[in-house]
Design an enzyme around this catalytic site. Structure first.
Site, PDB file in Angstrom:
ATOM      1  N   CYS A 201       0.874  -1.190   0.000  1.00 13.90           N
ATOM      2  CA  CYS A 201       0.000   0.000   0.000  1.00 13.90           C
ATOM      3  C   CYS A 201       0.903   1.230   0.000  1.00 13.90           C
ATOM      4  O   CYS A 201       1.618   1.471   0.972  1.00 13.90           O
ATOM      5  CB  CYS A 201      -0.896  -0.019   1.242  1.00 13.90           C
TER       6      CYS A 201
ATOM      7  N   HIS B  40      -2.232  -4.536 -10.652  1.00 12.76           N
ATOM      8  CA  HIS B  40      -2.931  -3.376 -11.221  1.00 12.76           C
ATOM      9  C   HIS B  40      -3.226  -3.606 -12.700  1.00 12.76           C
ATOM     10  O   HIS B  40      -2.381  -4.152 -13.423  1.00 12.76           O
ATOM     11  CB  HIS B  40      -2.082  -2.108 -11.065  1.00 12.76           C
TER      12      HIS B  40
ATOM     13  N   GLU C  58     -10.236   0.179  -6.258  1.00 15.92           N
ATOM     14  CA  GLU C  58      -9.278  -0.688  -5.591  1.00 15.92           C
ATOM     15  C   GLU C  58      -9.838  -2.076  -5.280  1.00 15.92           C
ATOM     16  O   GLU C  58     -11.001  -2.219  -4.890  1.00 15.92           O
ATOM     17  CB  GLU C  58      -8.801  -0.058  -4.270  1.00 15.92           C
TER      18      GLU C  58
ATOM     19  N   CYS D 180      -4.777   6.194  -4.725  1.00 17.20           N
ATOM     20  CA  CYS D 180      -4.158   4.866  -4.582  1.00 17.20           C
ATOM     21  C   CYS D 180      -2.685   5.027  -4.928  1.00 17.20           C
ATOM     22  O   CYS D 180      -2.343   5.327  -6.084  1.00 17.20           O
ATOM     23  CB  CYS D 180      -4.832   3.858  -5.526  1.00 17.20           C
TER      24      CYS D 180
ATOM     25  N   GLY E 219      -1.365   2.373  -7.171  1.00 16.78           N
ATOM     26  CA  GLY E 219      -2.065   2.590  -8.443  1.00 16.78           C
ATOM     27  C   GLY E 219      -1.439   3.725  -9.232  1.00 16.78           C
ATOM     28  O   GLY E 219      -1.315   3.663 -10.455  1.00 16.78           O
TER      29      GLY E 219
HETATM   30  N1  LIG Z   1      -6.380  -2.194  -2.556  1.00 17.45           N
HETATM   31  C1  LIG Z   1      -4.962  -2.537  -2.697  1.00 17.45           C
HETATM   32  C2  LIG Z   1      -4.225  -2.310  -1.352  1.00 17.45           C
HETATM   33  C3  LIG Z   1      -4.130  -0.827  -0.994  1.00 17.45           C
HETATM   34  C4  LIG Z   1      -3.395  -0.049  -2.044  1.00 17.45           C
HETATM   35  C5  LIG Z   1      -3.616   1.460  -2.045  1.00 17.45           C
HETATM   36  N2  LIG Z   1      -4.468   2.000  -1.029  1.00 17.45           N
HETATM   37  C6  LIG Z   1      -2.287   2.201  -2.122  1.00 17.45           C
HETATM   38  O1  LIG Z   1      -2.170   3.335  -1.626  1.00 17.45           O
HETATM   39  O2  LIG Z   1      -1.356   1.633  -2.771  1.00 17.45           O
HETATM   40  C7  LIG Z   1      -4.832  -4.018  -3.088  1.00 17.45           C
HETATM   41  O3  LIG Z   1      -5.748  -4.787  -2.767  1.00 17.45           O
HETATM   42  O4  LIG Z   1      -3.816  -4.360  -3.698  1.00 17.45           O
END
Ligand SMILES: N[C@H](CCC[C@H](N)C(=O)O)C(=O)O
Length: 283
Positions: free
Chosen positions: A75, A168, A217, A226, A229
Site C-alpha cells: 500500500c 494493477h 481498488e 491509490c 495505483g
Molecule cells: N487495494 C490494494 C491495497 C491498498 C493499495 C492502495 N491503497 C495504495 O495506496 O497503494 C490491493 O488490494 O492491492
C-alpha cells in the site's frame, strides 16, 4: 478488547493505523471488515498494523488489510502514513526507515518539507507474476508496453498489467471524471484473468508530466487516491511512450509525485500523510 488506533490518510486514502508493537492484535477478516465499516465501525479503506520486524536489518514490519478484511501485499499511501505514525509516536528517531511488507522490504523517507518519499521497488511487468492470465490473448504492442484486451460490460478495453507488489490493470481514458469507474471497476476487479483479483486504474493523460487518475481498488472500491495505483499508472504511461518522469498524479484526494527511470529502477512515490484523530474502540 479495547483497541487503540490512529485515523490517518494519504491524499484522502484513509486508514486505521494500529500499534501492534505495544499491543497484541490478532483479528479475523470479519473483525477487520467490521473495523473498516463506515457505519458500524471506525471506517477506512485499509487497516495498517505496525509490528516489530521479523528479519534482521529492518526497523519494522507493517501489514495491510483491505476494507473487505483481506490481507494484501502493498500500500503506497499506507507506507507514507506508516512513516508519519512511527515518527510521531516516537517508535523511531530515524528519517529513512526500512520496513518489511508481504511483498518485500521498502524504504520510506521523511523529507525536510514534511512530505514522504517511498522507494516502492521496481515494477513487475511479467504477466504471470502480476498475476495476469494472458493465455490465448493477442497483445497489442505500444512503444515498450504490451496492452491486453479484456471483455468488460460488452466492450473491449486495453490494459497494461503491472504489479507494485500488488496487482494493477491500468487503462488510458479520455476523461477520468467521466470514466465508468463504478460500473467497469468491479467487473475488472473480479475479472477471471486476474486470479488474485486486481486494482483497476483509469488514467487520463494531461501532458507528458501530468495525469489524472481514478482507481477502483481491490477489496475497497473507488478510493480518493491509490499510491501503488499511481506508481503502476505512471509505469504504464512511460512504457507506452505517453509520459516522461517525473509525473504529477492528480487524484480526487490530492496530488502524488512519481519518478521512475525505467527498467529495473525503483519507482519513487512522494506525497502527504496526515493524522486525523486518535481513538479507542471495543472490538
Ligand atoms: N487495494 C490494494 C491495497 C491498498 C493499495 C492502495 N491503497 C495504495 O495506496 O497503494 C490491493 O488490494 O492491492
Amino acid at each position: 478488547m479495547k483497541l487503540k488506533f490512529t485515523k490517518m490518510h494519504g491524499a484522502g486514502n484513509d486508514f486505521v493505523v494500529i500499534d501492534a508493537v505495544n499491543q497484541q492484535v490478532t483479528f479475523t477478516p470479519e473483525q477487520w471488515k467490521a473495523l473498516a465499516d463506515r457505519r458500524f465501525g471506525v471506517g477506512a479503506d485499509q487497516m495498517l498494523v505496525v509490528e516489530k520486524p521479523q528479519s534482521d536489518g529492518v526497523d519494522f514490519r507493517y501489514r495491510i488489510y483491505n476494507a473487505d478484511g483481506g490481507e494484501v501485499e502493498q500500500c503506497g499511501n499506507g507506507a507514507r502514513a506508516f512513516v508519519r505514525f512511527v515518527t510521531d509516536k516516537g517508535l523511531t528517531d530515524k528519517r529513512a526507515i526500512k520496513v518489511e511488507t508481504m511483498s518485500g522490504v521498502i524504504e520510506p523517507r521523511l523529507e525536510a518539507d514534511g512530505r514522504i518519499t517511498v522507494d516502492m521497488g521496481a515494477p513487475i511487468l511479467d504477466a504471470v507474476r502480476v498475476p495476469f492470465d494472458a493465455n490465448g490473448l493477442q497483445a497489442r504492442a505500444e512503444h515498450e508496453d504490451m496492452l491486453w484486451p479484456l471483455e468488460i460490460n460488452g466492450k473491449t478495453i486495453w490494459i497494461s498489467a503491472v504489479s507494485m507488489g500488488n496487482p494493477h490493470a491500468v487503462q488510458v481514458v479520455a476523461d477520468a471524471d467521466a470514466a465508468p469507474v463504478g460500473i467497469d471497476g468491479p467487473v475488472i476487479e473480479n475479472h477471471p484473468r486476474f486470479p488474485a483479483r486486481v486494482n483497476a486504474g483509469f488514467m487520463q493523460v494531461v501532458d507528458r508530466h501530468a495525469v489524472k487518475l481514478r482507481v477502483f481498488e481491490r477489496g475497497a472500491g473507488e478510493t480518493l487516491a491509490c499510491g501503488t495505483g499511481a506508481c503502476a499508472a505512471v509505469v504504464a504511461g512511460i512504457r507506452r511512450g505517453l509520459l516522461d518522469s517525473p509525473v504529477t498524479v492528480a487524484t480526487r484526494g490530492g496530488e502524488l509525485s512519481i519518478a521512475w527511470d525505467g527498467g529495473a529502477a525503483p519507482v519513487l512515490l512522494t506525497g502527504p500523510a496526515v493524522t486525523v484523530f486518535e481513538g479507542e474502540i471495543d472490538i
